[in-house]
Design a protein around this motif. Structure first.
Motif, short mmCIF file in Angstrom:
data_model
loop_
_atom_site.label_atom_id
_atom_site.label_comp_id
_atom_site.label_asym_id
_atom_site.label_seq_id
_atom_site.Cartn_x
_atom_site.Cartn_y
_atom_site.Cartn_z
N PHE A 1 90.11 21.34 80.83
CA PHE A 1 90.70 22.03 79.69
C PHE A 1 91.03 23.48 80.03
O PHE A 1 92.12 23.97 79.71
N ARG A 2 90.13 24.16 80.68
CA ARG A 2 90.37 25.57 80.99
C ARG A 2 91.45 25.74 82.05
O ARG A 2 92.16 26.75 82.04
N ASP A 3 91.60 24.76 82.95
CA ASP A 3 92.73 24.80 83.89
C ASP A 3 94.06 24.70 83.13
O ASP A 3 95.00 25.45 83.41
N ILE A 4 94.11 23.78 82.18
CA ILE A 4 95.33 23.61 81.38
C ILE A 4 95.61 24.86 80.57
O ILE A 4 96.74 25.35 80.50
N ALA A 5 94.56 25.40 79.94
CA ALA A 5 94.73 26.60 79.12
C ALA A 5 95.21 27.78 79.97
O ALA A 5 96.06 28.57 79.53
N ALA A 6 94.68 27.90 81.19
CA ALA A 6 95.09 29.00 82.07
C ALA A 6 96.56 28.87 82.47
O ALA A 6 97.29 29.87 82.53
N MET A 7 97.00 27.65 82.75
CA MET A 7 98.40 27.45 83.12
C MET A 7 99.33 27.71 81.94
O MET A 7 100.40 28.31 82.10
N SER B 1 94.76 15.11 72.46
CA SER B 1 95.61 14.19 71.70
C SER B 1 97.08 14.33 72.07
O SER B 1 97.83 13.35 72.04
N ARG B 2 97.50 15.53 72.46
CA ARG B 2 98.92 15.74 72.77
C ARG B 2 99.27 15.39 74.21
O ARG B 2 100.43 15.05 74.49
N LEU B 3 98.30 15.48 75.11
CA LEU B 3 98.60 15.23 76.52
C LEU B 3 98.26 13.83 76.98
O LEU B 3 98.67 13.41 78.07
N ILE B 4 97.51 13.08 76.18
CA ILE B 4 97.10 11.75 76.60
C ILE B 4 98.32 10.86 76.86
O ILE B 4 98.32 10.02 77.77
N LYS B 5 99.40 11.09 76.10
CA LYS B 5 100.62 10.30 76.31
C LYS B 5 101.24 10.59 77.67
O LYS B 5 101.82 9.70 78.30
N ARG B 6 101.12 11.84 78.13
CA ARG B 6 101.68 12.18 79.43
C ARG B 6 100.90 11.49 80.55
O ARG B 6 101.48 10.99 81.51
N LEU B 7 99.56 11.42 80.42
CA LEU B 7 98.77 10.75 81.44
C LEU B 7 99.14 9.27 81.52
O LEU B 7 99.27 8.72 82.61
N ARG B 8 99.34 8.65 80.37
CA ARG B 8 99.70 7.23 80.36
C ARG B 8 101.09 7.03 80.94
O ARG B 8 101.31 6.10 81.72
N ALA B 9 102.02 7.90 80.56
CA ALA B 9 103.39 7.75 81.05
C ALA B 9 103.48 7.93 82.56
O ALA B 9 104.32 7.32 83.22
N LEU B 10 102.61 8.77 83.10
CA LEU B 10 102.63 9.07 84.52
C LEU B 10 101.70 8.17 85.33
O LEU B 10 101.58 8.32 86.55
N LEU C 1 98.47 8.14 85.45
CA LEU C 1 97.38 8.90 86.06
C LEU C 1 96.05 8.37 85.55
O LEU C 1 95.96 7.74 84.49
N GLU C 2 94.99 8.66 86.31
CA GLU C 2 93.68 8.12 85.97
C GLU C 2 92.75 9.14 85.35
O GLU C 2 91.70 8.79 84.83
N SER C 3 93.10 10.42 85.40
CA SER C 3 92.20 11.44 84.88
C SER C 3 92.95 12.73 84.59
O SER C 3 94.06 12.95 85.10
N PHE C 4 92.34 13.57 83.77
CA PHE C 4 92.92 14.90 83.52
C PHE C 4 92.86 15.75 84.78
O PHE C 4 93.69 16.65 84.97
N ALA C 5 91.90 15.50 85.64
CA ALA C 5 91.85 16.23 86.91
C ALA C 5 93.11 15.94 87.74
O ALA C 5 93.70 16.85 88.34
N ASP C 6 93.53 14.67 87.75
CA ASP C 6 94.77 14.31 88.45
C ASP C 6 95.97 14.99 87.79
O ASP C 6 96.90 15.43 88.48
N TYR C 7 95.94 15.06 86.46
CA TYR C 7 97.05 15.70 85.75
C TYR C 7 97.11 17.19 86.07
O TYR C 7 98.20 17.74 86.30
#
Length: 289
Positions: free
Chosen positions: A21-27, A46-55, A57-63
């Motif tokens: 979360f803090r990586d995303i917030a920093a970016m 809730s807003r980024l979960i769709k991006r992980l599925r579309a791409l 990906l297996e984790s937010f770390a990968d995202y």
């Protein structure tokens, strides 16, 4: 699918850790100066979960790793995380003030050949800048033939595209736009209407990061920037108000959101003159930079 992790901040299909979360917030802060506190973790999830599925990906770390490498995905993230709540003539008191107290003088100047520039900063999908132009056209149906232009800017390219298209559900338009204006300035397309004619001629859409470089030179007679600064931290807000003060012509007006207040160095140049309305005084602009 990755298993639940003990350090998960949110345990869903794709666990979100505090580090993720803090990586995303920093970016997001680096790109747009939008400030996300830890309390916004559920919103981010809730807003980024769709991006992980579309791409796939297996984790937010990968995202997060992808975000560091792909500028295009950073733009997708920005679109997903920015809030675009708007409607025609939202916070109508600003348009009433603009129409009764400011616009007559601007139109008189324009009829004498002067240049008049209005700016919708953080225009979202276009309802605000079209509302500004409709207010002008209501007072002078020939305004599109004068040197009066409305600049509409937003950081989200998807919102800019929607504003340029100018297509809105007819039912939503009918709630806020007069029948006469609806029939004159919006062509019917099924259950929707498209901005057209003089209305479209007056408004120019451009992508702009308010916390980046501004290519336009100004000065502007009116700036609407409402319910945008609330997403910035105090230092970013103060810097933005100062940039607006420097971009306004003496006597120009700044309209901001109902929960926003001008603070910091810009307070010396922007005088409170109504409900969330500020007027640029005649002090030299150099100090507001």
């Amino acid at each position: 699918m990755s298993a639940l992790r003990k350090d998960s901040l949110i345990e869903g299909d794709f666990p979100l850790t505090l580090e993720d979360f803090r990586d995303i917030a920093a970016m997001l802060y680096a790109d747009a100066r939008i400030h996300l506190t830890d309390s916004k973790a559920s919103l981010v999830y809730s807003r980024l979960i769709k991006r992980l599925r579309a791409l796939n990906l297996e984790s937010f770390a990968d995202y997060c790793a992808l975000l560091r490498e792909e500028e295009a995905e950073r733009s997708e993230m920005l679109s997903a995380l920015t809030t675009n709540v708007t409607r025609f003539f939202r916070e109508r008191h600003h348009f009433e003030h603009f129409s009764s107290s400011v616009l007559p003088g601007l139109l008189a100047r324009a009829r004498r050949g002067a240049r008049v520039r209005l700016w919708s900063a953080g225009c979202s999908s276009g309802e605000e800048p079209y509302s500004i132009a409709l207010t002008v056209l209501e007072q002078d149906p020939r305004a599109a033939d004068l040197d009066i232009k409305v600049l509409a800017t937003d950081i989200d390219p998807r919102m800019i595209a929607r504003g340029r298209d100018g297509v809105y559900p007819e039912a939503a338009l009918a709630e806020d736009v007069s029948t006469g204006a609806l029939q004159r300035f919006f062509f019917k397309e099924g259950s929707a209407r498209r901005a057209a004619g003089e209305l479209r001629k007056m408004v120019a859409f451009r992508r702009l990061n308010l916390n980046g470089d501004w290519p336009m030179r100004g000065p502007f007679d009116i700036i609407f920037c409402r319910n945008v600064a609330i997403y910035f931290d105090d230092a970013t807000q103060e810097a933005l108000w100062a940039k607006f003060a420097a971009m306004l012509a003496p006597g120009g007006w700044l309209y901001i959101g109902h929960s926003e207040r001008v603070d910091g160095p810009a307070s010396a140049y922007l005088d409170s003159a109504g409900v969330t309305a500020y007027r640029r005084n005649a002090k030299p602009q150099g100090g507001a930079q």
